[in-house]
Design an enzyme around this catalytic site. Structure first.
Site, PDB file in Angstrom:
ATOM      1  N   ARG A   1      31.064 -31.258   7.135  1.00  0.00           N
ATOM      2  CA  ARG A   1      32.310 -30.030   7.242  1.00  0.00           C
ATOM      3  C   ARG A   1      31.574 -28.382   7.770  1.00  0.00           C
ATOM      4  O   ARG A   1      31.344 -27.884   8.268  1.00  0.00           O
ATOM      5  CB  ARG A   1      31.741 -29.301   5.953  1.00  0.00           C
ATOM      6  CG  ARG A   1      33.051 -30.696   4.683  1.00  0.00           C
ATOM      7  CD  ARG A   1      33.125 -30.104   4.020  1.00  0.00           C
ATOM      8  NE  ARG A   1      33.725 -28.880   3.551  1.00  0.00           N
ATOM      9  CZ  ARG A   1      33.373 -27.414   2.653  1.00  0.00           C
ATOM     10  NH1 ARG A   1      32.555 -28.780   1.813  1.00  0.00           N
ATOM     11  NH2 ARG A   1      32.779 -26.408   2.882  1.00  0.00           N
TER      12      ARG A   1
ATOM     13  N   CYS B   1      33.756 -26.690  -8.023  1.00  0.00           N
ATOM     14  CA  CYS B   1      32.673 -27.589  -6.720  1.00  0.00           C
ATOM     15  C   CYS B   1      31.205 -27.652  -7.646  1.00  0.00           C
ATOM     16  O   CYS B   1      30.822 -27.476  -8.442  1.00  0.00           O
ATOM     17  CB  CYS B   1      32.918 -26.579  -5.139  1.00  0.00           C
ATOM     18  SG  CYS B   1      31.318 -25.412  -5.166  1.00  0.00           S
TER      19      CYS B   1
ATOM     20  N   ASP C   1      21.795 -21.856   0.590  1.00  0.00           N
ATOM     21  CA  ASP C   1      21.746 -22.508   2.071  1.00  0.00           C
ATOM     22  C   ASP C   1      20.743 -23.265   2.759  1.00  0.00           C
ATOM     23  O   ASP C   1      20.862 -24.626   3.415  1.00  0.00           O
ATOM     24  CB  ASP C   1      22.755 -22.155   3.632  1.00  0.00           C
ATOM     25  CG  ASP C   1      24.526 -22.043   2.097  1.00  0.00           C
ATOM     26  OD1 ASP C   1      24.727 -22.272   1.521  1.00  0.00           O
ATOM     27  OD2 ASP C   1      25.465 -21.313   2.584  1.00  0.00           O
TER      28      ASP C   1
ATOM     29  N   ARG D   1      31.833 -20.965  -9.343  1.00  0.00           N
ATOM     30  CA  ARG D   1      31.693 -20.068  -8.065  1.00  0.00           C
ATOM     31  C   ARG D   1      33.672 -19.638  -8.404  1.00  0.00           C
ATOM     32  O   ARG D   1      34.391 -19.844  -7.152  1.00  0.00           O
ATOM     33  CB  ARG D   1      31.809 -21.104  -7.022  1.00  0.00           C
ATOM     34  CG  ARG D   1      30.754 -21.765  -6.609  1.00  0.00           C
ATOM     35  CD  ARG D   1      30.860 -22.551  -4.741  1.00  0.00           C
ATOM     36  NE  ARG D   1      30.500 -21.123  -3.684  1.00  0.00           N
ATOM     37  CZ  ARG D   1      30.692 -21.910  -2.665  1.00  0.00           C
ATOM     38  NH1 ARG D   1      30.233 -23.529  -2.731  1.00  0.00           N
ATOM     39  NH2 ARG D   1      30.210 -21.695  -1.981  1.00  0.00           N
TER      40      ARG D   1
ATOM     41  N   LYS E   1      28.824 -21.637  11.756  1.00  0.00           N
ATOM     42  CA  LYS E   1      29.742 -21.737  10.902  1.00  0.00           C
ATOM     43  C   LYS E   1      30.585 -20.498   9.265  1.00  0.00           C
ATOM     44  O   LYS E   1      31.499 -20.108   9.210  1.00  0.00           O
ATOM     45  CB  LYS E   1      29.353 -22.925   9.121  1.00  0.00           C
ATOM     46  CG  LYS E   1      30.239 -23.246   8.528  1.00  0.00           C
ATOM     47  CD  LYS E   1      30.437 -24.305   7.359  1.00  0.00           C
ATOM     48  CE  LYS E   1      29.311 -24.032   6.268  1.00  0.00           C
ATOM     49  NZ  LYS E   1      30.510 -23.001   5.020  1.00  0.00           N
ATOM     50  N   ASN E   2      29.480 -19.824   8.755  1.00  0.00           N
ATOM     51  CA  ASN E   2      29.828 -18.508   7.752  1.00  0.00           C
ATOM     52  C   ASN E   2      29.935 -17.905   8.426  1.00  0.00           C
ATOM     53  O   ASN E   2      30.409 -16.839   8.012  1.00  0.00           O
ATOM     54  CB  ASN E   2      28.722 -18.193   6.710  1.00  0.00           C
ATOM     55  CG  ASN E   2      28.812 -19.561   6.044  1.00  0.00           C
ATOM     56  OD1 ASN E   2      29.341 -20.523   5.743  1.00  0.00           O
ATOM     57  ND2 ASN E   2      27.555 -20.087   5.205  1.00  0.00           N
TER      58      ASN E   2
HETATM   59  C1  UD1 Z   1      28.748 -18.194   0.585  1.00  0.00           C
HETATM   60  C2  UD1 Z   1      28.571 -19.075   1.867  1.00  0.00           C
HETATM   61  C3  UD1 Z   1      27.648 -19.944   1.524  1.00  0.00           C
HETATM   62  C4  UD1 Z   1      26.461 -19.497   1.023  1.00  0.00           C
HETATM   63  C5  UD1 Z   1      26.353 -19.018  -0.253  1.00  0.00           C
HETATM   64  C6  UD1 Z   1      25.802 -17.716  -0.922  1.00  0.00           C
HETATM   65  C7  UD1 Z   1      30.363 -18.470   3.724  1.00  0.00           C
HETATM   66  C8  UD1 Z   1      31.762 -19.360   3.682  1.00  0.00           C
HETATM   67  N1  UD1 Z   1      30.272 -18.669   2.415  1.00  0.00           N
HETATM   68  O1  UD1 Z   1      29.775 -18.071   0.026  1.00  0.00           O
HETATM   69  O2  UD1 Z   1      27.249 -21.235   2.734  1.00  0.00           O
HETATM   70  O3  UD1 Z   1      25.501 -20.615  -0.321  1.00  0.00           O
HETATM   71  O4  UD1 Z   1      28.014 -17.151   0.215  1.00  0.00           O
HETATM   72  O5  UD1 Z   1      25.181 -17.191  -0.144  1.00  0.00           O
HETATM   73  O6  UD1 Z   1      29.911 -17.873   3.858  1.00  0.00           O
HETATM   74  N2  UD1 Z   1      30.686 -15.546  -7.078  1.00  0.00           N
HETATM   75  C9  UD1 Z   1      31.431 -14.135  -9.328  1.00  0.00           C
HETATM   76  N3  UD1 Z   1      32.560 -14.187  -8.531  1.00  0.00           N
HETATM   77  C10 UD1 Z   1      33.523 -14.579  -7.418  1.00  0.00           C
HETATM   78  C11 UD1 Z   1      32.912 -14.630  -6.285  1.00  0.00           C
HETATM   79  C12 UD1 Z   1      30.909 -15.088  -6.113  1.00  0.00           C
HETATM   80  O7  UD1 Z   1      31.202 -14.970  -9.852  1.00  0.00           O
HETATM   81  O8  UD1 Z   1      34.618 -13.532  -7.425  1.00  0.00           O
HETATM   82  C13 UD1 Z   1      29.442 -15.682  -8.053  1.00  0.00           C
HETATM   83  C14 UD1 Z   1      29.582 -16.842  -6.807  1.00  0.00           C
HETATM   84  O9  UD1 Z   1      29.854 -18.190  -8.259  1.00  0.00           O
HETATM   85  C15 UD1 Z   1      27.759 -17.354  -7.372  1.00  0.00           C
HETATM   86  C16 UD1 Z   1      27.394 -15.895  -5.918  1.00  0.00           C
HETATM   87  O10 UD1 Z   1      28.411 -15.201  -6.729  1.00  0.00           O
HETATM   88  O11 UD1 Z   1      26.882 -17.327  -8.672  1.00  0.00           O
HETATM   89  C17 UD1 Z   1      27.372 -15.582  -4.902  1.00  0.00           C
HETATM   90  O12 UD1 Z   1      28.505 -16.089  -4.330  1.00  0.00           O
HETATM   91  P1  UD1 Z   1      29.301 -16.074  -3.137  1.00  0.00           P
HETATM   92  O13 UD1 Z   1      28.172 -15.068  -2.067  1.00  0.00           O
HETATM   93  O14 UD1 Z   1      30.894 -14.912  -3.031  1.00  0.00           O
HETATM   94  O15 UD1 Z   1      29.571 -16.804  -2.265  1.00  0.00           O
HETATM   95  P2  UD1 Z   1      30.424 -17.778  -1.743  1.00  0.00           P
HETATM   96  O16 UD1 Z   1      30.997 -16.066  -0.921  1.00  0.00           O
HETATM   97  O17 UD1 Z   1      31.262 -19.150  -1.756  1.00  0.00           O
END
Ligand code: UD1
Length: 421
Positions: free
Chosen positions: A396, A116, A304, A121, A22-23
């Protein structure tokens, strides 16, 4: 709303085919926006988030044709540079269209995802990185509005490791003028898979899989084809299922290289794992042993997989300490597992799980995607019936999970609830 009814206490036996990741599929589908031509994908999993992404792309004018796990996309005629709130709110990964739209068309309007269940996030790192590439960004009426005639290469240092942040910036940089360096980049295998897909489309990227990715911008990408990597989280989920419920499962079509941390921890539980290049055979006899977990960005233990390994620990011998370092609110499944008889206490970002000899079936509610998977695993072990409500979360991100489990000996069925008009 569909529910899953599980009659627990049956060990697993048989073969489970692993679907595409998925990711990896979601960013690669969004990468189609960068191409003034076609992108032919194989091994695309059949799950809700893929459907949502295709709808999102179709609204922009991307044509798509889906045949089983094959998806053909044609983004030569994009007419709308927007991702609207109604779709973005159902899938945070929609933010992945921002970089590609801006890079190819100089403009994008993408709804802010909002909060969420598993935490705040924010997307500030996506925005900060695009600004470094020369974009002007404003927040208007809940939308991120980004503009730039042509992005310019730059050195970006992200404040924290972000998976979709790295992916968004990497996609945007493929069409920027000059060289972009992303420091503190996510090293997840899905980032590497996206880089490989972009390379197949003519992008110039090196360093994917390390924390420093270098992208040499090109004038345009071209049509191409790509096969999405296998889902390491789905693979890990089935491994946890057999570790908790006992029995023996053969997983096929998987990528064992991407699973190190999960395999190490599951071996500690007593799960016997044999593997070849694209298969795993996992056998568990008796009760698992508890294992401590600390989630971390790749190559650490994946957040995850946290709910699923917690389910294993619920029935393990001993006490486990599980520390969640990525998301601040990712223990929503704990209260539901407690309803099944688990002994778990939480302090801040740490859960202490005292293994119980058994669980007992109950009605539980899924709160997010991986939490649902953890509850299904707990339900496979619990004595009697467990009804998992709100499984749209599970749908999902998992490709026919209950059918795969049922084919491997689990007593599990989907219960459809008809809502009266
Ligand atoms: C992706 C994965 C999700 C997984 C996560 C962590 C996809 C579609 N989803 O989510 O399944 O659980 O990585 O491995 O690939 N953060 C900020 N600011 C930002 C971006 C992130 O503060 O602009 C923080 C987030 O709140 C979180 C951490 O960074 O605490 C990591 O998040 P991130 O790696 O960005 O998760 P996703 O990419 O949303």
């Amino acid at each position: 709303m569909d529910k899953l009814l599980i009659h627990g206490g049956h060990s697993l036996k048989g073969e489970v085919p692993i679907s595409g990741a998925k990711n990896a599929a979601l960013p690669i589908l969004c990468a189609a926006i960068l191409v003034p031509g076609t992108l032919e994908l194989d091994n695309v999993p059949n799950l809700q988030d893929v459907g949502t992404t295709l709808r999102l792309l179709e609204r922009m004018g991307v044509k798509s044709d889906r045949d089983g796990s094959k998806v053909a996309l044609d983004a030569s005629q994009i007419t709308h540079l927007e991702a609207a709130y109604d779709l973005v709110k159902t899938m945070r990964a929609s933010i992945l269209v921002l970089g590609p739209l801006l890079a190819r068309f100089g403009e994008a309007r993408v709804s802010l995802p909002g909060g969420c269940a598993i935490g705040q996030r924010p997307v500030d790192q996506h925005i900060k990185g695009l600004q470094a590439l020369g974009a002007r960004i404003e927040i208007e009426h809940g939308y991120v509005v980004a503009r730039a005639k042509r992005l310019r290469g730059a050195r970006i240092v992200t404040d924290m490791v972000t998976v979709t942040g790295t992916e968004n910036l990497m996609m945007a940089a493929t069409l920027a003028d000059g060289e972009t360096i992303i420091e503190n980049a996510a090293r997840e295998p899905e980032v590497v898979d996206l880089a490989a897909a972009l390379t197949a489309l003519g992008a110039r990227i090196r360093g994917a899989g390390t924390d420093r990715i270098v992208i040499e911008g090109v004038q345009a990408l071209h049509s191409g084809a790509y096969r999405v990597m296998p889902d390491r989280i789905e693979t890990g989920t089935f491994l946890c299922a057999v570790a908790a419920a006992g029995g023996s499962l053969r997983l096929t079509g998987c990528d064992t290289a991407a699973l190190d941390a999960t395999l190490d921890k599951l071996r500690e539980t007593g799960l016997v794992i044999e593997s070849g290049t694209d298969w795993l055979q996992a056998t568990m006899s008796g009760r698992p042993r508890s294992v401590d977990i600390r989630t971390a960005p790749y190559p650490g233990f994946a957040t995850d997989m946290q709910a699923q390994i917690m389910a294993v620990n619920c029935v393990a011998q001993g006490t486990a300490v599980i520390t969640e370092t990525i998301f601040e609110n990712r223990f929503m499944h704990v209260q539901e597992m407690v309803r099944l008889g688990a002994d778990i206490s939480i302090q801040g970002n740490t859960a202490v799980v005292r293994g119980a000899p058994g669980l007992s079936g109950a009605i539980v509610m899924a709160t997010d995607l991986r939490a649902s998977a953890g509850l299904v695993i707990a339900g496979l072990v619990a004595e009697g019936d467990t009804l998992v409500d709100r499984i749209y979360h599970l749908d999902r991100g998992y490709d026919r999970m209950e059918r795969k489990l049922a084919a491997a000996g689990a007593q599990i069925e989907r219960v459809r609830t008809v809502v009266d008009a």
